[in-house]
Design a protein around this motif. Sequence first.
Motif, PDB file in Angstrom:
ATOM      1  N   PRO A  36      30.518 -23.576 -86.181  1.00 35.52           N
ATOM      2  CA  PRO A  36      30.292 -23.166 -84.795  1.00 35.52           C
ATOM      3  C   PRO A  36      31.248 -22.068 -84.322  1.00 35.52           C
ATOM      4  O   PRO A  36      30.887 -21.247 -83.478  1.00 35.52           O
ATOM      5  N   GLY A  37      32.482 -22.041 -84.874  1.00 33.41           N
ATOM      6  CA  GLY A  37      33.463 -21.051 -84.439  1.00 33.41           C
ATOM      7  C   GLY A  37      33.435 -19.758 -85.220  1.00 33.41           C
ATOM      8  O   GLY A  37      34.237 -18.854 -84.951  1.00 33.41           O
ATOM      9  N   GLY A  38      32.538 -19.647 -86.208  1.00 36.85           N
ATOM     10  CA  GLY A  38      32.490 -18.442 -87.029  1.00 36.85           C
ATOM     11  C   GLY A  38      33.701 -18.292 -87.923  1.00 36.85           C
ATOM     12  O   GLY A  38      34.136 -17.182 -88.226  1.00 36.85           O
ATOM     13  N   PRO A 115      37.912 -19.869 -81.047  1.00 32.06           N
ATOM     14  CA  PRO A 115      37.989 -19.740 -82.518  1.00 32.06           C
ATOM     15  C   PRO A 115      39.326 -20.169 -83.095  1.00 32.06           C
ATOM     16  O   PRO A 115      39.392 -20.615 -84.246  1.00 32.06           O
ATOM     17  N   ILE A 116      40.401 -20.032 -82.328  1.00 33.08           N
ATOM     18  CA  ILE A 116      41.717 -20.466 -82.832  1.00 33.08           C
ATOM     19  C   ILE A 116      41.745 -21.977 -82.996  1.00 33.08           C
ATOM     20  O   ILE A 116      42.208 -22.507 -84.016  1.00 33.08           O
ATOM     21  N   LEU A 117      41.245 -22.692 -81.971  1.00 30.22           N
ATOM     22  CA  LEU A 117      41.184 -24.149 -82.072  1.00 30.22           C
ATOM     23  C   LEU A 117      40.248 -24.579 -83.194  1.00 30.22           C
ATOM     24  O   LEU A 117      40.538 -25.538 -83.919  1.00 30.22           O
ATOM     25  N   ALA A 123      40.968 -26.848 -90.277  1.00 26.18           N
ATOM     26  CA  ALA A 123      41.942 -26.880 -91.370  1.00 26.18           C
ATOM     27  C   ALA A 123      42.628 -28.238 -91.466  1.00 26.18           C
ATOM     28  O   ALA A 123      42.906 -28.724 -92.569  1.00 26.18           O
ATOM     29  N   LEU A 124      42.915 -28.855 -90.328  1.00 21.07           N
ATOM     30  CA  LEU A 124      43.555 -30.171 -90.338  1.00 21.07           C
ATOM     31  C   LEU A 124      42.660 -31.208 -91.007  1.00 21.07           C
ATOM     32  O   LEU A 124      43.112 -31.996 -91.850  1.00 21.07           O
ATOM     33  N   GLY A 188      43.353 -20.498 -90.469  1.00 23.32           N
ATOM     34  CA  GLY A 188      42.858 -21.788 -90.936  1.00 23.32           C
ATOM     35  C   GLY A 188      43.168 -22.029 -92.402  1.00 23.32           C
ATOM     36  O   GLY A 188      43.532 -23.138 -92.799  1.00 23.32           O
ATOM     37  N   ILE A 189      43.024 -20.982 -93.226  1.00 22.04           N
ATOM     38  CA  ILE A 189      43.296 -21.107 -94.657  1.00 22.04           C
ATOM     39  C   ILE A 189      44.774 -21.427 -94.900  1.00 22.04           C
ATOM     40  O   ILE A 189      45.115 -22.259 -95.751  1.00 22.04           O
ATOM     41  N   PHE A 190      45.658 -20.772 -94.146  1.00 24.00           N
ATOM     42  CA  PHE A 190      47.088 -21.028 -94.304  1.00 24.00           C
ATOM     43  C   PHE A 190      47.427 -22.474 -93.936  1.00 24.00           C
ATOM     44  O   PHE A 190      48.135 -23.172 -94.675  1.00 24.00           O
TER      45      PHE A 190
END
Length: 291
Positions: A36-38, A115-117, A123-124, A188-190
Amino acid sequence: MDLEKLSRRYRTLTRISAALLYAIAVSMALNFFWEPGGIYASGVTGAAQLMNTIVTRLGVGFLGTPFWLVALNLPLFVLAWRKIGHRFTLFTILAVVLSSLLLHFSPMRKLTVDPILCAIFGALFNGAGTGFALRSGISTGGLDILGIVLRKKTGKSVGSINIAFNALIILLSGFIYSWPHALYSALGIFINGRIIDMIYTQDQRLQVIIVTNHPRTVIAGIQEEMRRGITIMHDAEGAYRHEEKTVLLTVISQYELHDLTQVMHESDPHAFVSVTPTVRILGHYYEPKRE
């Protein structure tokens, strides 16, 4: 023999549970946050998202991310079967198939438009599921398999190898989607890689220096409980009381640190123990074989 069978059954149930937990975690990460966040995921999951984006723009979007997740993992299953272990590969296939099914059948929900959230919480969830799966002795496919194989040669952690491989994912997501979302994907990957390293500590090496008055007892405890080689340095002398000491040097995994603490408490609670991270090991280092 009965105890061995019970132990094997327990490990099997643990791995099945880990595969199911991972499938739930990755489906939540993708369907609630990343899609949803791209945001593009790491590794083969991110590659599956990219493939789905490309073919959708070409008018073949009915395949979906779950299909590409399985398709891109097929050659890696062969690599795992040859280089890691057969049971390990079978449980990996189970984890990938379960995650693909849950991705396909679970509803997509947009919990937030930030998108940050989306990058952080996806990622979590994914990092926790992946780390727990690796800790339970299975892989989630994709770069986990490559990470385990390459770690034996490079000494790098699985999370670090995961991040290194994902530079291409970030670049492609920038070209295909947008550069701001590529940066969010990088975040997110980090975080995903760091969460994996926090949970899956078996590949993190620690150098241990022990100064003791009871070397035989300490050595027997470590070799019995942890199966680690030990270097013995005799004729050491304490500078304060000028007492004769023995210095022991060994390398363990972060995962074994609790076992070392217990061994030292039982064998020589007054020993001086220094534990420091080690970057790379050359030469023989025992690792339990994956099945």
